[in-house]
Design an enzyme around this catalytic site. Structure first.
Site, short mmCIF file in Angstrom:
data_model
loop_
_atom_site.label_atom_id
_atom_site.label_comp_id
_atom_site.label_asym_id
_atom_site.label_seq_id
_atom_site.Cartn_x
_atom_site.Cartn_y
_atom_site.Cartn_z
N ARG C 103 0.82 -1.21 0.00
CA ARG C 103 0.00 0.00 0.00
C ARG C 103 0.86 1.26 0.00
NH1 ARG C 103 -5.34 0.48 1.04
NH2 ARG C 103 -5.41 -1.77 1.33
N THR C 104 1.80 1.34 0.94
CA THR C 104 2.67 2.52 1.01
C THR C 104 3.52 2.61 -0.25
OG1 THR C 104 2.77 2.28 3.42
CG2 THR C 104 4.43 3.68 2.40
N LYS C 132 27.48 -9.60 -1.60
CA LYS C 132 28.91 -9.55 -1.94
C LYS C 132 29.69 -8.76 -0.90
CE LYS C 132 27.99 -9.87 -6.92
NZ LYS C 132 27.87 -9.08 -8.17
N ARG C 153 11.99 2.23 3.20
CA ARG C 153 11.23 1.58 4.27
C ARG C 153 12.06 0.39 4.71
NH1 ARG C 153 5.75 1.30 5.79
NH2 ARG C 153 5.10 -0.72 6.62
N HIS C 190 6.60 6.58 10.98
CA HIS C 190 6.01 6.42 9.66
C HIS C 190 5.38 7.78 9.32
CE1 HIS C 190 4.30 4.92 6.14
NE2 HIS C 190 3.47 4.02 6.59
#
Lengths: 418, 418, 418
Positions: C103-104, C132, C153, C190
């Site tokens: 959604r975000t 790596k 995020r 958030h």
């Protein structure tokens, strides 16, 4: 939305999830005959949602082919490309493909991009939201709040159709609603595949050639060949043969039904004599109901019009055996069959009519070998062009959905036809 | 395509898949010396496909650097950005990365986007089509029917090269064909990495400074420093040192070969004394054949020109040990080695020439520590700028492939040079 | 960068990775109070990085809402869409989402696309580069060399904040640096979710209606209703109730803190009596420090202003129980609780004030059922519009970061307000 205030719902047992109830709610609408459904998939005579191949009338197919041809020709010139790329650059599409299909996915991506539509995708069968208990319909409604179009492919039969009804309910209750395009749902429908098959036949049976002039044309040349005296342009009056996995061939089914709308066609279905692979009753009945002449053969050598069907057909649609859907007994029964009889070779191709196109929904199966590569260079091999046609006709369909098809035709005729 | 009508094919044993036969068919062309191959990777003097670093002549490298510089400077101004973003906004690229590489992938994405090219990607090692029995070549041909360019990275050696030949065969038989760009295939080639390494050296050895004027320049200042009296601009006549995993370093190999085209260069290879890590014979022979002076050392302290090589080199190319490719015995033999001698520290850096750039193909390995972070702020640390250079030079390469490089240079000189 | 030359580092034990040391280096800056941090997240009074909801003053929230409204209205007209799509079409964003959130993610994608920003993504928790041995900071710096904005995020608390400091250090040392937007990091912050919650409340408490005129308005109508005589526009002076998983609700926490900046608000937290689900001490203290009146209830029936809180609240923010974060005992203790008391039903909704919006950060949980679908059609159900608001306000935020918000407002007032 109104959905949930229905009796279907209050009766629902506790065992049911909301996802179950959502589909159950639409049960009644889902079970209507196609004819009864099509009106609510349209708005003032245009398609609003694309769910069934049954939505495509012969007239609409002609119209879309014209738009696709215009887009193709515009794409050959920089000015045309610039016109197209700016047409819908403010639109955003969601490609929601929880059933994988690279080919259909990329074809739709390209079709969107030709018109400047920005593509977004969700392909993970369960989005993170669904793992948090979100219903499918809440996910779809989320997509509809961010994007202007939802192109969806799902293993769940009739999910796309249900989503179209959800969108209609939202529209009715004054909420945001966007078009739904079915890019393949369950085993039942894959309307845009049928669309590109028809478009390929339309282009092939136009019989135009690179050197056509007033005085001479490829069509005239063909009619001078023995046995081609009565050749006519267009899809009507021709014999179409389908070979391979007729029983499970979603594309065979959709294409056969669309072809049955053209006058005076004949359909031949060539499949191994195996219950899984031969024609299903529902298709038999659908074709019978439309009074279409059709034949069920198990070999290219069976007779039609007094000669082997491979020599009598006007178009050949090859398919692969969909092994991934085999059951245990299927594999067992296969042992008795000689599959090589359902694979083309140069000798069979050489016996086909000089203009008869070979189509295949692709991918072809290198292990089964229904179309060996040596056939690729034969002028009748149409399956690679068919893939590119899919991109053009899907672009035309998107232009129709966003009502810019007329704009494209006007621009084309003004700038390029003169 | 004609491929399959070859004898190679008819001889093929049943055990072979079509994928095997496809590669086998190109065997003959794949085994030619690079010189013999390059012509068919070009069209009228321009690159058509980018497969080997060997395709980049010194002249072409200069040309591409000029285009990259123009793109970089145009990107600093809104009008320049608008010009660039509209140049190829009608083109669609497929990034087919079945061997993962975030850095190369994102660099190509950005390079495309600077010119307005829309990017599409397939990264899943086996696309759903391949699981349905589709050959690699059918997949590539599908991409070529939807997109205008294929940028591919694959674990299969020489697959990109074979695809370029496939595209040439299609072109010859009048079918659709698009350019192939090799973004790394198997262990053999990674031409665009070499390209960005060279571009970084070109920019570094231009010795220009922010405050350069008619009367004074960074270059003059440098030449006044002790031991720098004979400093010259450009890549010719300089000493390039490579340190780390020489044996498996695909980028070392490609860069060394490109540098060997410049007059009077010397190459130094510094690797732990271990069969997996030291220079391979084929590279030794290739360099010998070109009469390049090269040296194989196992320490920064070995003498060149009467002093430790760390003090004598003009540029230092660091690499990480590619542990992911280790075999069982490798790891074992490593125990005997002191890897710390192949890691830089501030003390070593302080002994390098004041202008000598430190490069690294990146990513660097935080566990091995070949370049500790405290070096990042030294003016000689070029590896972050090197990454951004990769974006610019790849944009220049794409502009070259689509033949808009001349347009970019003309626009730049008209609008920004005055 | 300078990071590593710090004492924090030299003290570091060998067991530490560079990743550990990188975060350790910023420890000092990370532990400052928010007030002390905000200045270095700004440039000349504009946000440079978006890390905390605490960065949004009431004035800035008003300003962003105005820009979001303008973008929304411009998007209704083709000329406005064309203006927007060309505003930032030369910018490239990286969406680095190592913690999944469809959604975000999609909301940010759409927000970028509205302004023409091209999106790129890395969602695989460990990119191939990290396998790596690349550090997180090297990855971020790679992104910053190819792209103009990083929206990230991450499950790692305060990683976004650390990256903002990294970018500031690079800027200070004359290197390339780009804005960082926190799209959710760890359990702490958030900020853009809080932003869209506020925007939804701003729009709701504007009380405008489709048929508003000089003589009559929805606001006047509402004030004529019993108990609404003193209704005022705006967020000040209202009672906000939060229900569900207060303890783990990152969005509850951020929104509560933003609301506490408005004069004379009251906050009510309704949660099951369970240590995991009730309000945490740090939030209690933060609210107390700001002299906000807040109440902790365990039922919609507890009294406020002499009536059940469900009838007293001006806005209701529902949340789902974040089962995915449960520990063993949590589940056990749950047995004792009656969760149905924290789910809405039509009866409860009918008792709410006629204008009181129902919000939910979404996704909602069909199994828990905190908001049954039958409520979706109630005019107070704001949660779907809330999702779309998130797209508009994120677009406004991006416009602010790239300093084109003024341009949008000027264009809007010139073209559409007259």
């Amino acid at each position: 939305m109104t959905a949930i205030m229905s009796p279907a719902n209050s009766e629902s047992t506790p065992a049911q999830t909301q996802d179950d109830r959502d589909l159950l709610f639409y049960e009644g609408r889902l079970n209507r005959p196609t004819k009864a459904k099509t009106p609510e998939l349209e708005r003032s005579g245009r398609l609003r949602h694309v769910i069934f191949s049954g939505q495509f009338s012969v007239d609409l197919l002609e119209e879309l082919a014209g738009v696709a041809d215009a887009i193709r020709k515009l794409s050959k010139h920089r000015s045309g490309q610039d016109f197209l790329i700016n047409l819908l650059h403010h639109k955003r599409a969601m490609l929601y493909f929880t059933q994988p299909s690279t080919r259909t996915f990329l074809s739709f991506m390209a079709a969107c991009q030709i018109l400047g539509i920005t593509c977004n995708e969700v392909r993970d069968p369960q989005t993170s939201s669904e793992t948090k208990g979100e219903t499918r319909f809440d996910s779809i409604r989320m997509f509809s709040s961010y994007f202007d179009l939802i192109i969806m492919r799902s293993p769940i039969a009739r999910l796309a159709e249900s989503c179209a009804y959800l969108m209609n309910d939202l529209e009715r209750s004054g909420n945001r609603s966007v078009p739904i395009v079915n890019a393949g749902s369950g085993a039942d429908q894959h309307p845009t595949q049928a669309l590109l098959d028809i478009y390929t036949l339309q282009r092939t049976f136009n019989f135009s050639g690179p050197n056509d002039s007033e005085h001479n044309s490829r069509f005239d040349d063909l009619r001078r060949l023995p046995g081609c005296e009565n050749l006519s342009k267009g899809l009507a009056g021709k014999t179409y043969a389908f070979c391979g996995d007729i029983g499970r061939g979603r594309t065979v089914r959709s294409l056969a039904l669309l072809l049955s709308n053209y006058p005076d066609v004949r359909l031949v279905f060539i499949a191994p004599n195996h219950p899984t692979l031969v024609m299903r009753d529902d298709l038999r009945q659908a074709l019978a109901a439309k009074n279409v002449r059709f034949y069920e053969f198990d070999s290219f050598e069976q007779q039609l019009d007094g000669r082997p069907v491979i020599e009598a057909l006007d178009a050949l649609y090859m398919t692969r055996i969909q092994r991934e859907h085999d059951t245990g007994d299927d594999a067992e029964r296969y042992a008795a069959l000689d599959f090589s009889r359902y694979c083309l070779d140069m000798d069979l191709v050489s016996r086909m009519k000089p203009y008869a196109p070979i189509l295949h929904p692709f991918p072809r199966d290198q292990h089964f070998g229904e179309i060996p590569q040596e056939i690729d260079n034969d002028p009748r091999a149409m399956y690679f062009r068919q893939a590119r046609n899919g991109m053009w006709i899907r672009s035309a369909l998107l232009a129709h959905l966003f009502d810019v098809d007329g704009q494209i035709l006007r621009y084309f005729h003004r700038e390029f036809s003169a």
